[in-house]
Design an enzyme around this catalytic site. Sequence first.
Site: not given
Length: 253
Positions: A9, A11, A97, A99, A169, A175, A215
């Site tokens: 991904n 992003k 996702h 985010e 996730e 991150g 991660s």
Amino acid sequence: MRKQIAAANWKMNLTLQQAEQLTNDLLSTNHKMGVEQLAILAVPFPYLTSIQARLKNNANMFVAAQNCAATKNGAYTGETSTEMLESIGVQYVLIGHSERREYYNETNSILTEKVNRAFENNIHPVFCCGESLNIREAGTQNSYVETQLKESLFHLNKDQMNGFIIAYEPIWAIGTGRTASSDQAQQMHEHIRNVIAIQFGDEIAASISILYGGSVKAANAADIFSKPDVDGGLVGGASLIAADFATIINSLK
Ligand code: 13P
């Protein structure tokens, strides 16, 4: 056997030139994939066709969109429909996702619509789920993730769920450099497979690929992927480094 998948991904990173360079670098690394293994690169919308063209001689590598519209088409400025994605040959799309759930207020019911649009246009959803740190600390992550799956996927039929891809996730591991341990990943993946088995049956549950994200690095991928219910990973930061992502591909079971 269900597919083992290394998904990148990217992003909102990279210029077109950097994206093309990264793809060329990745293609020239020493990565090996068997027939049941895939690499999927979720790249920014403007680069889908360019990166897809570079992957065309690689039978096991595909691009994915990072998002799609919940509506079919029409006056929705700035949105990208699954019909558009199908028309350029895109076969995968990330849906839900964390985010997007967090910054763009995507609810489980909006995600239901996105999943439906994907199926209408023959695109495989990569459905993302996962809990925040608060929920993990309260110990209610299993029921939280179960609700995400129920509210967005339980209306599907068995044919649609056969070979479906879910990415777990945990938000606290994205991150942050703080990965879930491989045992924590296995526990949640087993739970997800059980939830799918209860609704759709054991055969469908055994067919779905459940990817871990948060991660994943070159150094920890083999340990995480070695767990029986972990069928690969959805990788952010480390997918921007060709050699690292190649190692992650080579860590697939
Ligand atoms: P990182 O690998 O950078 O933690 O990102 C994970 C992720 O969000 C992939 O979708």
